[in-house]
Design a protein around this motif. Structure first.
Motif, PDB file in Angstrom:
ATOM      1  N   LEU B 179      27.244  57.816 -21.981  1.00  0.00           N
ATOM      2  CA  LEU B 179      25.927  57.368 -21.553  1.00  0.00           C
ATOM      3  C   LEU B 179      26.048  56.369 -20.413  1.00  0.00           C
ATOM      4  O   LEU B 179      25.343  56.437 -19.401  1.00  0.00           O
ATOM      5  CB  LEU B 179      25.221  56.716 -22.748  1.00  0.00           C
ATOM      6  CG  LEU B 179      23.767  56.392 -22.565  1.00  0.00           C
ATOM      7  CD1 LEU B 179      22.990  57.694 -22.505  1.00  0.00           C
ATOM      8  CD2 LEU B 179      23.277  55.539 -23.715  1.00  0.00           C
ATOM      9  N   GLN B 180      27.011  55.440 -20.577  1.00  0.00           N
ATOM     10  CA  GLN B 180      27.175  54.414 -19.557  1.00  0.00           C
ATOM     11  C   GLN B 180      27.627  55.027 -18.241  1.00  0.00           C
ATOM     12  O   GLN B 180      27.155  54.643 -17.176  1.00  0.00           O
ATOM     13  CB  GLN B 180      28.181  53.364 -20.049  1.00  0.00           C
ATOM     14  CG  GLN B 180      28.184  52.075 -19.249  1.00  0.00           C
ATOM     15  CD  GLN B 180      29.178  52.120 -18.092  1.00  0.00           C
ATOM     16  OE1 GLN B 180      30.085  52.949 -18.070  1.00  0.00           O
ATOM     17  NE2 GLN B 180      28.981  51.219 -17.128  1.00  0.00           N
ATOM     18  N   GLN B 181      28.506  56.004 -18.344  1.00  0.00           N
ATOM     19  CA  GLN B 181      28.970  56.648 -17.100  1.00  0.00           C
ATOM     20  C   GLN B 181      27.842  57.418 -16.430  1.00  0.00           C
ATOM     21  O   GLN B 181      27.691  57.402 -15.219  1.00  0.00           O
ATOM     22  CB  GLN B 181      30.147  57.589 -17.409  1.00  0.00           C
ATOM     23  CG  GLN B 181      31.452  56.828 -17.457  1.00  0.00           C
ATOM     24  CD  GLN B 181      32.574  57.641 -18.055  1.00  0.00           C
ATOM     25  OE1 GLN B 181      32.355  58.674 -18.693  1.00  0.00           O
ATOM     26  NE2 GLN B 181      33.804  57.173 -17.872  1.00  0.00           N
ATOM     27  N   ARG B 182      27.041  58.052 -17.268  1.00  0.00           N
ATOM     28  CA  ARG B 182      25.931  58.836 -16.739  1.00  0.00           C
ATOM     29  C   ARG B 182      24.901  57.946 -16.039  1.00  0.00           C
ATOM     30  O   ARG B 182      24.407  58.263 -14.964  1.00  0.00           O
ATOM     31  CB  ARG B 182      25.292  59.587 -17.894  1.00  0.00           C
ATOM     32  CG  ARG B 182      24.025  60.294 -17.536  1.00  0.00           C
ATOM     33  CD  ARG B 182      23.610  61.155 -18.706  1.00  0.00           C
ATOM     34  NE  ARG B 182      22.262  61.631 -18.542  1.00  0.00           N
ATOM     35  CZ  ARG B 182      21.598  62.267 -19.484  1.00  0.00           C
ATOM     36  NH1 ARG B 182      22.166  62.486 -20.650  1.00  0.00           N
ATOM     37  NH2 ARG B 182      20.371  62.672 -19.267  1.00  0.00           N
ATOM     38  N   LEU B 183      24.596  56.804 -16.661  1.00  0.00           N
ATOM     39  CA  LEU B 183      23.572  55.924 -16.091  1.00  0.00           C
ATOM     40  C   LEU B 183      24.156  54.985 -15.038  1.00  0.00           C
ATOM     41  O   LEU B 183      23.434  54.458 -14.207  1.00  0.00           O
ATOM     42  CB  LEU B 183      22.901  55.092 -17.188  1.00  0.00           C
ATOM     43  CG  LEU B 183      22.191  55.893 -18.293  1.00  0.00           C
ATOM     44  CD1 LEU B 183      21.723  54.967 -19.393  1.00  0.00           C
ATOM     45  CD2 LEU B 183      21.019  56.673 -17.733  1.00  0.00           C
ATOM     46  N   GLY B 184      25.461  54.746 -15.108  1.00  0.00           N
ATOM     47  CA  GLY B 184      26.122  53.891 -14.132  1.00  0.00           C
ATOM     48  C   GLY B 184      25.674  52.446 -14.158  1.00  0.00           C
ATOM     49  O   GLY B 184      25.698  51.766 -13.139  1.00  0.00           O
ATOM     50  N   VAL B 185      25.258  51.981 -15.331  1.00  0.00           N
ATOM     51  CA  VAL B 185      24.779  50.599 -15.432  1.00  0.00           C
ATOM     52  C   VAL B 185      25.937  49.678 -15.808  1.00  0.00           C
ATOM     53  O   VAL B 185      26.707  49.975 -16.727  1.00  0.00           O
ATOM     54  CB  VAL B 185      23.678  50.486 -16.508  1.00  0.00           C
ATOM     55  CG1 VAL B 185      23.229  49.045 -16.670  1.00  0.00           C
ATOM     56  CG2 VAL B 185      22.509  51.384 -16.156  1.00  0.00           C
ATOM     57  N   THR B 186      26.079  48.580 -15.097  1.00  0.00           N
ATOM     58  CA  THR B 186      27.081  47.572 -15.420  1.00  0.00           C
ATOM     59  C   THR B 186      26.925  47.146 -16.876  1.00  0.00           C
ATOM     60  O   THR B 186      25.820  46.847 -17.313  1.00  0.00           O
ATOM     61  CB  THR B 186      26.892  46.328 -14.531  1.00  0.00           C
ATOM     62  OG1 THR B 186      26.671  46.753 -13.200  1.00  0.00           O
ATOM     63  CG2 THR B 186      28.100  45.420 -14.609  1.00  0.00           C
ATOM     64  N   SER B 187      28.048  47.142 -17.627  1.00  0.00           N
ATOM     65  CA  SER B 187      27.923  46.845 -19.052  1.00  0.00           C
ATOM     66  C   SER B 187      28.971  45.857 -19.516  1.00  0.00           C
ATOM     67  O   SER B 187      30.103  45.878 -19.047  1.00  0.00           O
ATOM     68  CB  SER B 187      28.077  48.132 -19.879  1.00  0.00           C
ATOM     69  OG  SER B 187      27.128  49.084 -19.473  1.00  0.00           O
ATOM     70  N   ILE B 188      28.552  44.993 -20.434  1.00  0.00           N
ATOM     71  CA  ILE B 188      29.512  44.124 -21.110  1.00  0.00           C
ATOM     72  C   ILE B 188      29.410  44.414 -22.602  1.00  0.00           C
ATOM     73  O   ILE B 188      28.322  44.448 -23.165  1.00  0.00           O
ATOM     74  CB  ILE B 188      29.221  42.631 -20.858  1.00  0.00           C
ATOM     75  CG1 ILE B 188      29.137  42.363 -19.361  1.00  0.00           C
ATOM     76  CG2 ILE B 188      30.301  41.769 -21.498  1.00  0.00           C
ATOM     77  CD1 ILE B 188      28.875  40.908 -19.038  1.00  0.00           C
ATOM     78  N   TYR B 189      30.560  44.642 -23.207  1.00  0.00           N
ATOM     79  CA  TYR B 189      30.603  45.115 -24.579  1.00  0.00           C
ATOM     80  C   TYR B 189      31.534  44.196 -25.361  1.00  0.00           C
ATOM     81  O   TYR B 189      32.678  43.990 -24.966  1.00  0.00           O
ATOM     82  CB  TYR B 189      31.131  46.546 -24.562  1.00  0.00           C
ATOM     83  CG  TYR B 189      31.155  47.274 -25.875  1.00  0.00           C
ATOM     84  CD1 TYR B 189      30.233  48.269 -26.155  1.00  0.00           C
ATOM     85  CD2 TYR B 189      32.133  46.998 -26.822  1.00  0.00           C
ATOM     86  CE1 TYR B 189      30.278  48.967 -27.353  1.00  0.00           C
ATOM     87  CE2 TYR B 189      32.170  47.693 -28.023  1.00  0.00           C
ATOM     88  CZ  TYR B 189      31.240  48.672 -28.279  1.00  0.00           C
ATOM     89  OH  TYR B 189      31.288  49.363 -29.458  1.00  0.00           O
ATOM     90  N   VAL B 190      31.028  43.625 -26.443  1.00  0.00           N
ATOM     91  CA  VAL B 190      31.824  42.700 -27.233  1.00  0.00           C
ATOM     92  C   VAL B 190      32.326  43.393 -28.490  1.00  0.00           C
ATOM     93  O   VAL B 190      31.561  44.079 -29.163  1.00  0.00           O
ATOM     94  CB  VAL B 190      30.976  41.466 -27.630  1.00  0.00           C
ATOM     95  CG1 VAL B 190      31.616  40.722 -28.793  1.00  0.00           C
ATOM     96  CG2 VAL B 190      30.818  40.537 -26.453  1.00  0.00           C
ATOM     97  N   THR B 191      33.600  43.233 -28.780  1.00  0.00           N
ATOM     98  CA  THR B 191      34.131  43.781 -30.027  1.00  0.00           C
ATOM     99  C   THR B 191      35.365  42.996 -30.448  1.00  0.00           C
ATOM    100  O   THR B 191      35.997  42.332 -29.642  1.00  0.00           O
ATOM    101  CB  THR B 191      34.487  45.272 -29.870  1.00  0.00           C
ATOM    102  OG1 THR B 191      35.017  45.740 -31.105  1.00  0.00           O
ATOM    103  CG2 THR B 191      35.514  45.481 -28.776  1.00  0.00           C
TER     104      THR B 191
END
Ligand SMILES: Nc1ncnc2c1ncn2[C@@H]1O[C@H](COP(=O)(O)OP(=O)(O)O)[C@@H](O)[C@H]1O
Ligand SMILES: [Mg+2]
Lengths: 283, 267
Positions: B179-191
């Protein structure tokens, strides 16, 4: 109890039936008394079965002057007064408690805890304790013989504030954060999120407060002198005392019967939300 | 779409500093994973970017704006919480539409966006249900949908998968990535899950005790860990360590087992 022996079963039912009789009998007697004429009600033994005068009694009580020979307001007006007072008290209490709980839980302002404890301390000051100063304030504000005077002094409520505070504390922080990201300001969050989430609590509280407001007799007695402002609960007491002749039980009991209808209506109509509030776990 | 710039970022609660001088540039469209043990300050850092925590010192820039003082809603971000934080009294549709309604978009536009997001996430048939009538995985999708409809510059995820069962977690992880690749939105993911981190991120920021241990691509981190902590934290099975001491005997480094026996390695 999980036991299922016939003896215990009989015993528990016996106790339950006794309880029902204890509660229902006075109501039955009230009803029966409201269906006889004045004459019959002053003979012993008192009737235990309904008579035929219910309609006469109702019309005389509701639209006549109530007791014959007295200058009292018609009972429909008293019902209206009581309704206005009870509604103003319950809505006022709920609105003020919701807002103060909202302020205490969600805002960081100087002396926040001081405010909280000041509200809490008012638990120790019900109307009966602060009667003189409160009366003076109401009189000075010119609110004697008005709906405002009847309701405002009873509106502030520490218990309800405390209850809503507890309700708000169970709402997860993420709900507020989510709303902030969605762009909801404080009041929007309050109306769109908090209010719907507390609606079952509001309903439960409304039932309790309505009955509290409806059954007020001491305060209305003090601040109303105008007969057109009489509330129904205080009028029942007055009817008993007003009688130079023997009390007109048929009228008094009809009034009592009528006074009982609105609270019953409120309880029944709120029952569903009430139960939902107890069983719903999602928040 | 936007890049994010963290400059000398510090966060203190009272007198305890929980984040120390965090630096990091995030490129437009990049998927960054912040990873580290529990309590190391990952959520705090993310929430500072979101605007849910104040910045003690330093600067956060999203795109070309300094956002330190901006309200969360003004930062053009969307966040997915660990417990989803859906509004329980609103239907799925209302949940997704709420933020748009506040921004006063037209009814038609809101509907269009909600339908689109529902289509992407395959939650079309649940639109009129309440969150409590959905399974964990479905709620997760709704939470994502709520983020997507906002069409933000940045997605922020705070351990969005840790309430799901293992199988679903793997599946959702893939979906989030796609999804992120498709939308190309900068993302920060915490885990805190290093497998999740290694498989998801374009680059990883490894946090430990409020310090950034290393910031780089998974391969870089794996091949050239900047510290023992990073080396030990990443990789499955875990890397082997051999205790050693550095000796200045003129030849180079020497490794020595606990027994004291020399094992060589000179240069
Ligand atoms: N509101 C707060 N007040 C004081 N300390 C906090 C607060 N929130 C978080 N902390 C502390 O900050 C540190 C980082 O927390 P957090 O960012 O939640 O860690 P995690 O990496 O597990 O998400 C923890 O040591 C925590 O105790
Ligand atoms: Mg966390």
């Amino acid at each position: 109890m999980v036991e299922d022996r016939p003896l215990t079963s009989i015993l528990t039912h016996f106790v339950l039936i006794l309880g029902v009789i204890a509660i229902a009998l006075p109501i039955w007697i009230t009803f029966v008394a409201a269906t006889h004429d004045e004459l019959r009600m002053n003979q012993v033994p008192l009737p235990l079965w309904p008579g035929t005068h219910l309609l006469d009694n109702l019309t005389q009580t509701l639209f006549g002057a109530g007791l014959s020979g007295s200058q009292g307001a018609p009972v429909w007006l008293m019902l209206l007064n009581s309704l206005a007072m009870a509604m103003m008290i319950s809505f006022g209490k709920i609105a003020i408690s919701l807002l103060s709980a909202f302020a205490i839980v969600y805002f960081r302002f100087p002396f926040r805890m001081t405010c909280f404890w000041m509200i809490f301390i008012t638990l120790m000051l019900p109307v009966e304790v602060r009667i003189l100063p409160t009366f003076e304030v109401v009189a000075n504000l010119g609110m004697l013989n008005s709906y405002w005077g009847l309701s405002i002094p009873l509106i502030a409520s520490a218990t309800a504030t405390f209850m809503f505070r507890q309700v708000f504390l169970t709402v997860p922080d993420e709900m507020l954060e989510s709303a902030r990201i969605d762009g909801a300001g404080p009041m929007r969050f309050f109306f769109d999120i908090l209010l719907p989430l507390s609606r079952t609590n509001i309903a439960a509280l409304f039932v309790i407060l309505f009955i509290f407001g409806w059954t007020q007799s001491f305060w209305p007695l003090l601040i109303t002198t105008d007969t057109s402002m009489t509330t129904i609960v205080m009028s029942i007491k007055q009817m008993l005392e007003a009688a130079e002749q023997s009390p007109q039980w048929n009228i008094i009991m009809t009034t009592a019967l009528l006074a009982r209808i609105p609270p019953i209506f409120v309880v029944i109509s709120m029952q569903k939300l009430f139960v939902q509030g107890l069983t719903e776990t999602d928040k | 779409m936007a890049e994010i710039k963290l400059t000398d970022l510090t966060k203190s609660y009272g007198s305890t500093e929980v984040l120390h001088h965090v630096e990091g540039d995030i490129n437009d469209g990049e998927f960054i994973v912040i990873v580290g043990p529990s309590g190391c300050g990952k959520s705090t850092l993310l929430r500072m970017v979101a605007g849910l925590e104040t910045v003690t010192s330093g600067e956060i820039r999203i795109g070309d704006r300094r956002v330190n003082e901006l309200e969360p809603s003004a930062r053009d971000i969307a966040m997915v919480f660990q417990n989803y934080a859906l509004y329980p009294h609103m239907s799925v549709r209302e949940n997704m539409a709420y933020g748009l309604k506040i921004r006063k978009l037209s009814k038609a536009e809101i509907n269009k966006r909600v339908e689109e997001a529902a289509e992407i996430l395959e939650i079309g048939q649940y639109l009129d249900r309440k969150p409590r009538q959905l399974s964990g995985g479905q709620r997760q999708r709704v939470a994502m949908g709520r983020a997507i409809v906002r069409d933000p510059q940045v997605f922020l995820f705070d351990e969005p998968l840790s309430n799901l069962d293992a199988k679903l977690r793997v599946q959702m992880r893939l979906e989030i990535r796609k999804l992120q690749q498709r939308l190309g939105v900068t993302s920060i993911y915490v885990t805190h899950d290093q497998v999740e981190a290694m498989t998801l991120g374009d680059r990883l920021m490894v946090l430990n005790g409020g310090y950034v241990e290393q910031f780089g691509t998974p391969i870089e981190l794996y091949d050239r860990p900047a510290s023992v902590f990073v080396a030990g934290f990443l990789g499955s099975p875990a890397m082997n360590f051999i205790p050693a001491i550095v000796e200045a005997d003129g030849v180079g480094f020497a490794r020595r087992h606990k027994t004291g026996r020399r094992t060589g390695a000179s240069g």
